[in-house]
Design a protein around this motif. Sequence first.
Motif, PDB file in Angstrom:
ATOM      1  N   LYS A  49       0.689  -1.307  -0.131  1.00  0.00           N
ATOM      2  CA  LYS A  49      -0.101   0.092   0.040  1.00  0.00           C
ATOM      3  C   LYS A  49       0.814   1.391  -0.255  1.00  0.00           C
ATOM      4  CE  LYS A  49      -4.075  -1.998   0.035  1.00  0.00           C
ATOM      5  NZ  LYS A  49      -5.037  -1.760  -1.220  1.00  0.00           N
ATOM      6  N   CYS A  50       2.124   1.441   0.781  1.00  0.00           N
ATOM      7  CA  CYS A  50       2.893   2.414   0.845  1.00  0.00           C
ATOM      8  C   CYS A  50       4.181   2.162   0.395  1.00  0.00           C
ATOM      9  CB  CYS A  50       2.729   3.089   2.184  1.00  0.00           C
ATOM     10  SG  CYS A  50       3.750   2.112   3.198  1.00  0.00           S
ATOM     11  N   GLY A  51       4.629   1.000   0.085  1.00  0.00           N
ATOM     12  CA  GLY A  51       5.900   0.779  -0.352  1.00  0.00           C
ATOM     13  C   GLY A  51       6.986   0.775   0.680  1.00  0.00           C
ATOM     14  N   ARG A  52       6.781   0.876   2.013  1.00  0.00           N
ATOM     15  CA  ARG A  52       7.546   0.622   3.073  1.00  0.00           C
ATOM     16  C   ARG A  52       8.361  -0.581   2.989  1.00  0.00           C
ATOM     17  NH1 ARG A  52       7.338   2.044   8.805  1.00  0.00           N
ATOM     18  NH2 ARG A  52       5.140   2.836   8.449  1.00  0.00           N
ATOM     19  N   GLN A  53       9.769  -0.640   3.332  1.00  0.00           N
ATOM     20  CA  GLN A  53      10.558  -1.833   3.395  1.00  0.00           C
ATOM     21  C   GLN A  53      10.368  -2.438   4.598  1.00  0.00           C
ATOM     22  OE1 GLN A  53      13.079  -2.725   0.739  1.00  0.00           O
ATOM     23  NE2 GLN A  53      11.862  -4.518   1.767  1.00  0.00           N
ATOM     24  N   GLN A  54      10.030  -3.756   4.424  1.00  0.00           N
ATOM     25  CA  GLN A  54       9.759  -4.785   5.735  1.00  0.00           C
ATOM     26  C   GLN A  54      10.094  -6.171   5.195  1.00  0.00           C
ATOM     27  OE1 GLN A  54       5.710  -3.756   6.568  1.00  0.00           O
ATOM     28  NE2 GLN A  54       4.942  -5.032   4.615  1.00  0.00           N
ATOM     29  N   GLU A  55       9.785  -7.002   6.263  1.00  0.00           N
ATOM     30  CA  GLU A  55       9.953  -8.530   5.933  1.00  0.00           C
ATOM     31  C   GLU A  55       9.235  -9.170   5.337  1.00  0.00           C
ATOM     32  OE1 GLU A  55      10.916  -9.964   9.825  1.00  0.00           O
ATOM     33  OE2 GLU A  55      12.644  -8.933  10.258  1.00  0.00           O
ATOM     34  N   SER A  56       7.801  -8.475   4.734  1.00  0.00           N
ATOM     35  CA  SER A  56       6.797  -9.285   4.078  1.00  0.00           C
ATOM     36  C   SER A  56       6.032  -8.495   3.276  1.00  0.00           C
ATOM     37  CB  SER A  56       5.839  -9.940   4.983  1.00  0.00           C
ATOM     38  OG  SER A  56       5.333  -9.018   5.776  1.00  0.00           O
ATOM     39  N   GLN A  57       5.179  -8.967   2.460  1.00  0.00           N
ATOM     40  CA  GLN A  57       4.255  -8.134   1.550  1.00  0.00           C
ATOM     41  C   GLN A  57       3.014  -7.869   2.147  1.00  0.00           C
ATOM     42  OE1 GLN A  57       4.337  -9.927  -2.346  1.00  0.00           O
ATOM     43  NE2 GLN A  57       5.131  -8.338  -3.128  1.00  0.00           N
ATOM     44  N   ASN A  58       3.011  -7.970   3.704  1.00  0.00           N
ATOM     45  CA  ASN A  58       1.885  -7.764   4.523  1.00  0.00           C
ATOM     46  C   ASN A  58       1.461  -6.176   4.303  1.00  0.00           C
ATOM     47  OD1 ASN A  58       1.082 -10.385   5.119  1.00  0.00           O
ATOM     48  ND2 ASN A  58       2.607 -10.440   6.846  1.00  0.00           N
ATOM     49  N   VAL A  59       0.307  -5.804   4.545  1.00  0.00           N
ATOM     50  CA  VAL A  59      -0.085  -4.405   4.815  1.00  0.00           C
ATOM     51  C   VAL A  59       0.400  -3.918   6.074  1.00  0.00           C
ATOM     52  CG1 VAL A  59      -1.848  -2.808   4.889  1.00  0.00           C
ATOM     53  CG2 VAL A  59      -2.038  -4.507   3.249  1.00  0.00           C
ATOM     54  N   CYS A  60       1.437  -3.028   6.041  1.00  0.00           N
ATOM     55  CA  CYS A  60       1.756  -2.448   7.383  1.00  0.00           C
ATOM     56  C   CYS A  60       0.765  -1.606   8.255  1.00  0.00           C
ATOM     57  CB  CYS A  60       3.098  -1.318   7.016  1.00  0.00           C
ATOM     58  SG  CYS A  60       2.386   0.003   6.359  1.00  0.00           S
ATOM     59  N   LYS A  61       1.230  -1.549   9.601  1.00  0.00           N
ATOM     60  CA  LYS A  61       0.131  -1.061  10.674  1.00  0.00           C
ATOM     61  C   LYS A  61      -0.348   0.259  10.248  1.00  0.00           C
ATOM     62  CE  LYS A  61       1.876  -4.021  14.415  1.00  0.00           C
ATOM     63  NZ  LYS A  61       2.483  -4.111  15.846  1.00  0.00           N
ATOM     64  N   ASP A  62       0.704   1.042   9.736  1.00  0.00           N
ATOM     65  CA  ASP A  62       0.108   2.457   9.274  1.00  0.00           C
ATOM     66  C   ASP A  62      -0.830   2.463   8.312  1.00  0.00           C
ATOM     67  OD1 ASP A  62       1.763   3.679  11.047  1.00  0.00           O
ATOM     68  OD2 ASP A  62       3.380   4.351   9.576  1.00  0.00           O
ATOM     69  N   CYS A  63      -0.590   1.583   7.282  1.00  0.00           N
ATOM     70  CA  CYS A  63      -1.641   1.886   6.269  1.00  0.00           C
ATOM     71  C   CYS A  63      -3.008   0.738   6.545  1.00  0.00           C
ATOM     72  CB  CYS A  63      -1.228   0.556   5.017  1.00  0.00           C
ATOM     73  SG  CYS A  63       0.059   1.790   4.185  1.00  0.00           S
ATOM     74  N   GLN A  64      -2.828  -0.060   7.484  1.00  0.00           N
ATOM     75  CA  GLN A  64      -4.203  -0.697   7.971  1.00  0.00           C
ATOM     76  C   GLN A  64      -4.951   0.499   8.867  1.00  0.00           C
ATOM     77  OE1 GLN A  64      -3.330  -4.165  10.657  1.00  0.00           O
ATOM     78  NE2 GLN A  64      -1.790  -4.803   9.161  1.00  0.00           N
ATOM     79  N   LYS A  65      -4.355   1.383   9.501  1.00  0.00           N
ATOM     80  CA  LYS A  65      -5.044   2.511  10.061  1.00  0.00           C
ATOM     81  C   LYS A  65      -5.561   3.495   9.148  1.00  0.00           C
ATOM     82  CE  LYS A  65      -1.987   2.615  14.277  1.00  0.00           C
ATOM     83  NZ  LYS A  65      -0.874   3.514  15.153  1.00  0.00           N
ATOM     84  N   TRP A  66      -4.884   3.728   8.124  1.00  0.00           N
ATOM     85  CA  TRP A  66      -5.348   4.686   6.985  1.00  0.00           C
ATOM     86  C   TRP A  66      -6.786   3.827   6.450  1.00  0.00           C
ATOM     87  CZ3 TRP A  66      -4.562   9.382   6.891  1.00  0.00           C
ATOM     88  CH2 TRP A  66      -3.389   9.932   7.048  1.00  0.00           C
ATOM     89  N   GLN A  67      -6.439   2.664   6.067  1.00  0.00           N
ATOM     90  CA  GLN A  67      -7.720   1.647   5.559  1.00  0.00           C
ATOM     91  C   GLN A  67      -8.908   1.923   6.303  1.00  0.00           C
ATOM     92  OE1 GLN A  67      -5.754  -1.997   4.714  1.00  0.00           O
ATOM     93  NE2 GLN A  67      -6.129  -1.812   2.398  1.00  0.00           N
ATOM     94  N   ALA A  68      -8.607   1.720   7.591  1.00  0.00           N
ATOM     95  CA  ALA A  68      -9.870   1.774   8.554  1.00  0.00           C
ATOM     96  C   ALA A  68     -10.703   3.004   8.532  1.00  0.00           C
ATOM     97  CB  ALA A  68      -9.232   1.457   9.895  1.00  0.00           C
ATOM     98  N   ASN A  69      -9.716   4.319   8.011  1.00  0.00           N
ATOM     99  CA  ASN A  69     -10.429   5.506   8.140  1.00  0.00           C
ATOM    100  C   ASN A  69     -10.805   6.079   6.820  1.00  0.00           C
ATOM    101  OD1 ASN A  69     -10.279   5.631  11.080  1.00  0.00           O
ATOM    102  ND2 ASN A  69      -8.242   6.262  10.967  1.00  0.00           N
ATOM    103  N   GLY A  70     -10.262   5.432   5.704  1.00  0.00           N
ATOM    104  CA  GLY A  70     -10.548   5.917   4.443  1.00  0.00           C
ATOM    105  C   GLY A  70     -11.379   5.298   3.615  1.00  0.00           C
ATOM    106  N   SER A  71     -11.989   5.843   2.581  1.00  0.00           N
ATOM    107  CA  SER A  71     -13.145   5.312   1.947  1.00  0.00           C
ATOM    108  C   SER A  71     -12.839   5.443   0.553  1.00  0.00           C
ATOM    109  CB  SER A  71     -14.413   6.157   2.194  1.00  0.00           C
ATOM    110  OG  SER A  71     -14.232   7.689   1.949  1.00  0.00           O
TER     111      SER A  71
END
Length: 229
Positions: A49-71
């Motif tokens: 969702k945002c391109g943040r480098q991490q250890e997996s292709q899971n949606v990061c916590k920040d993007c999970q929060k954006w998804q919960a509040n976005g439409s």
Amino acid sequence: MQCLICHSMIRLSWTLSYLMMPQRSKTETICMACQKTFHEIDEASACPKCGRQQESQNVCKDCQKWQANGSYYYINHALYQYDEAMKAYMHAYKFQGDYQLRHVFDTKFSQFIKKFAVFDLIVALPIDKTTWTTRGFNQVLGLMGDLSNNEVLYMKRDRDEKRQSQKKRNERLQTGNHFYVDVECRQQIENKKILLIDDVYTTGRTLRHAAETLYRQGSDRVESVTLCR
């Protein structure tokens, strides 16, 4: 040629076939040692969702929060990690005003942007008048190389308000939306797929405000590409 980062001489070895090419590739702007200090993002282990480098292709916590509040639909694509080397580069480029430093990444970044040819319009994030006066250039346009920008998005911010770079994370997230689309530009973006371009994705607040503004004015789809995340 001197490296734009460390100013050491760049030694190049050109083959005969290279010298005979009618159109040669752009001369290197940074040395190999400096190139190694910047780290590209591996899409195989980055947030989708945002391109943040991490250890997996899971949606990061920040993007999970954006998804919960976005439409609305929105994702970001990033080329480099925003690490210490990139922070130092951005400080020299943006805040010390070394405009020559745009050439460190302009070729590679413009090639990265061209991968998203499905979009109708490429729109660089604008800067406010105060920043234009103090900095003298839009750092995003500098990074885009020879790509054309569609000037449909504008920014208006109070003179006394802090810049995003001066704010802490919570302050960034609470920042109001300063973007607007001029009346004469609304027909240009209606039902169009728009690719926003910015230098750094930090909290995502600024880019999402820009996306919200474009959606409100009738854009069909908005994504963004940033040099780093």
